[in-house]
Write a protein that holds these residues in place. Structure first.
Motif, short mmCIF file in Angstrom:
data_model
loop_
_atom_site.label_atom_id
_atom_site.label_comp_id
_atom_site.label_asym_id
_atom_site.label_seq_id
_atom_site.Cartn_x
_atom_site.Cartn_y
_atom_site.Cartn_z
N GLU A 292 21.18 -71.39 -121.20
CA GLU A 292 20.56 -69.98 -120.91
C GLU A 292 19.06 -70.17 -120.44
OE1 GLU A 292 21.67 -67.05 -120.74
OE2 GLU A 292 23.80 -67.84 -121.15
N LYS B 134 17.55 -69.24 -116.86
CA LYS B 134 16.43 -68.24 -116.59
C LYS B 134 15.13 -68.80 -116.02
CE LYS B 134 13.77 -65.04 -119.44
NZ LYS B 134 13.46 -64.54 -120.89
N ALA B 135 14.75 -70.15 -116.44
CA ALA B 135 13.60 -70.69 -115.80
C ALA B 135 13.82 -71.15 -114.25
CB ALA B 135 13.41 -72.20 -116.74
N LYS B 136 15.01 -71.36 -113.85
CA LYS B 136 15.13 -71.78 -112.64
C LYS B 136 15.72 -70.66 -111.88
CE LYS B 136 16.02 -76.58 -113.19
NZ LYS B 136 15.14 -76.92 -112.54
N LYS B 137 16.03 -69.19 -112.35
CA LYS B 137 16.16 -68.27 -111.87
C LYS B 137 17.62 -68.23 -111.31
CE LYS B 137 11.83 -66.40 -111.80
NZ LYS B 137 10.51 -66.10 -110.92
N TRP B 138 18.36 -69.16 -111.85
CA TRP B 138 19.79 -69.34 -111.46
C TRP B 138 20.69 -68.45 -111.92
CZ3 TRP B 138 20.77 -75.29 -111.83
CH2 TRP B 138 20.01 -75.97 -110.71
N GLU B 139 22.01 -68.41 -111.29
CA GLU B 139 23.08 -67.71 -111.93
C GLU B 139 24.02 -68.73 -112.62
OE1 GLU B 139 24.78 -64.00 -111.04
OE2 GLU B 139 22.60 -63.56 -110.53
N ASP C 201 25.58 -70.66 -109.95
CA ASP C 201 24.66 -71.94 -109.27
C ASP C 201 24.74 -73.28 -109.86
OD1 ASP C 201 23.74 -69.89 -107.11
OD2 ASP C 201 22.24 -69.31 -109.04
#
Length: 151
Positions: free
Chosen positions: A11, A15-20, A23
């Motif tokens: 999680e 969030k830090a990488k702005k991935w889903e 991804d």
């Protein structure tokens, strides 16, 4: 069994990488359904290969991921002292070349020797914390054995 916090680790990194999650699945090679199970905390055992694939996908070192996923894991090894031998046993020891036997690793890591035999000789799923302890017991740097085996 040692509890893990892989769900929190995933999680925070998503969030830090702005991935889903998709991804992470694409980059790591871990199925989306497995990632979902780990994120939700429904999987009690974290397989070593899954741990490796996830921390590599996030670009983390094994040490950094270990601190996040296993904050309470004691990687300090116990001492191994072979059983005392009689005169003949001492004589025969000069002909032995075994190092890092399952018995020695079990003693150092506090893992059950039967569990190690399952890992070595049967089709048991290796958990990440077990691999971390074994890696330390055989004198490898954290993440080195993961890279050699899975990389």
């Amino acid at each position: 069994m040692i509890s893990h916090r892989i769900g929190t680790y995933i999680e925070q990194n998503l969030k830090a990488k702005k991935w889903e999650a998709k991804d992470l699945a694409s980059i790591s090679g871990v199925s989306a359904s497995d990632i979902s199970k780990y994120r939700s905390g429904t999987v009690a055992k974290l397989k070593a290969e899954i741990f490796y694939k996830i921390y590599k996908a996030f670009g983390d070192s094994c040490a950094k991921a270990t601190k996040a996923v296993y904050p309470d894991l004691n990687l300090k090894l116990d001492k191994y002292a072979p059983k005392a031998r009689n005169e003949f046993g001492q004589f025969m020891s000069q002909f032995e070349t075994i190092k890092n036997s399952p018995e020695e690793i079990a003693t150092k890591t506090r893992l059950d020797e039967n569990r190690l035999k399952d890992l070595y000789f049967r089709k048991a799923a290796l958990e990440a914390y077990e691999f971390l302890l074994i890696e330390k017991a055989v004198g490898k740097k954290q993440g080195e054995l993961f890279e050699e085996f899975y990389g």
